[in-house]
Design a protein around this motif. Structure first.
Motif, PDB file in Angstrom:
ATOM      1  N   ILE A 179       0.839  -1.211   0.000  1.00 27.62           N
ATOM      2  CA  ILE A 179       0.000   0.000   0.000  1.00 27.62           C
ATOM      3  C   ILE A 179       0.867   1.251   0.000  1.00 27.62           C
ATOM      4  N   SER A 180       1.926   1.265   0.801  1.00 24.82           N
ATOM      5  CA  SER A 180       2.835   2.415   0.815  1.00 24.82           C
ATOM      6  C   SER A 180       3.470   2.641  -0.555  1.00 24.82           C
ATOM      7  N   LYS A 181       3.860   1.541  -1.188  1.00 25.32           N
ATOM      8  CA  LYS A 181       4.475   1.644  -2.513  1.00 25.32           C
ATOM      9  C   LYS A 181       3.484   2.196  -3.535  1.00 25.32           C
ATOM     10  N   LYS A 182       2.242   1.725  -3.471  1.00 28.16           N
ATOM     11  CA  LYS A 182       1.226   2.208  -4.407  1.00 28.16           C
ATOM     12  C   LYS A 182       0.915   3.688  -4.176  1.00 28.16           C
ATOM     13  N   LEU A 183       0.873   4.109  -2.914  1.00 29.04           N
ATOM     14  CA  LEU A 183       0.645   5.537  -2.629  1.00 29.04           C
ATOM     15  C   LEU A 183       1.818   6.382  -3.115  1.00 29.04           C
ATOM     16  N   ASP A 184       3.029   5.884  -2.941  1.00 33.13           N
ATOM     17  CA  ASP A 184       4.204   6.613  -3.407  1.00 33.13           C
ATOM     18  C   ASP A 184       4.234   6.717  -4.929  1.00 33.13           C
TER      19      ASP A 184
END
Length: 119
Positions: free
Chosen positions: A57-62
């Motif tokens: 999720i963090s990677k997708k938000l970034d």
């Protein structure tokens, strides 16, 4: 002196953006169910699945994806059960209306049987 104030303003704005991003992450984490730990969100869980999903999720938000896109990806991969607040669809509507319909039919039958006994 103006450059100093400009740098301070940029620093404060960047902190605000980071804080908003963390709030969004936590909101998503709290709405995603951990498949390994029954009854816990990935926000509360420390399982390997939850840790991996948090990283995803963090990677997708970034990468610039929004909340809706992340939910759609997770639902397509794990099913509607993964989110605590599922989308409204016909199945959920029938689930909410079925007890009301049964109650109405039961009330009608009781009223009808009661009228037949009085005659």
């Amino acid at each position: 002196m103006k450059k100093f104030f400009f740098v301070i303003i940029l620093f404060i704005l960047s902190l605000n953006i980071v804080h908003a991003n963390e709030d969004l992450k936590n909101k998503i984490y709290k709405n995603i169910r951990c498949i390994v730990c029954q009854g816990q969100s990935i926000y509360e869980s420390n399982s390997d699945f939850a840790i991996d999903l948090k990283k995803l999720i963090s990677k997708k938000l970034d990468n610039g994806e929004n909340e809706k896109q992340i939910y759609e990806f997770l639902i397509s991969r794990y099913g509607e059960w993964i989110v605590y607040n599922p989308r409204f669809n016909f199945n959920s509507l029938s689930l909410w209306l079925l007890p009301f319909i049964i109650f109405m039919i039961g009330g009608f039958l009781i009223f009808r049987l009661n009228n037949n006994k009085k005659k």
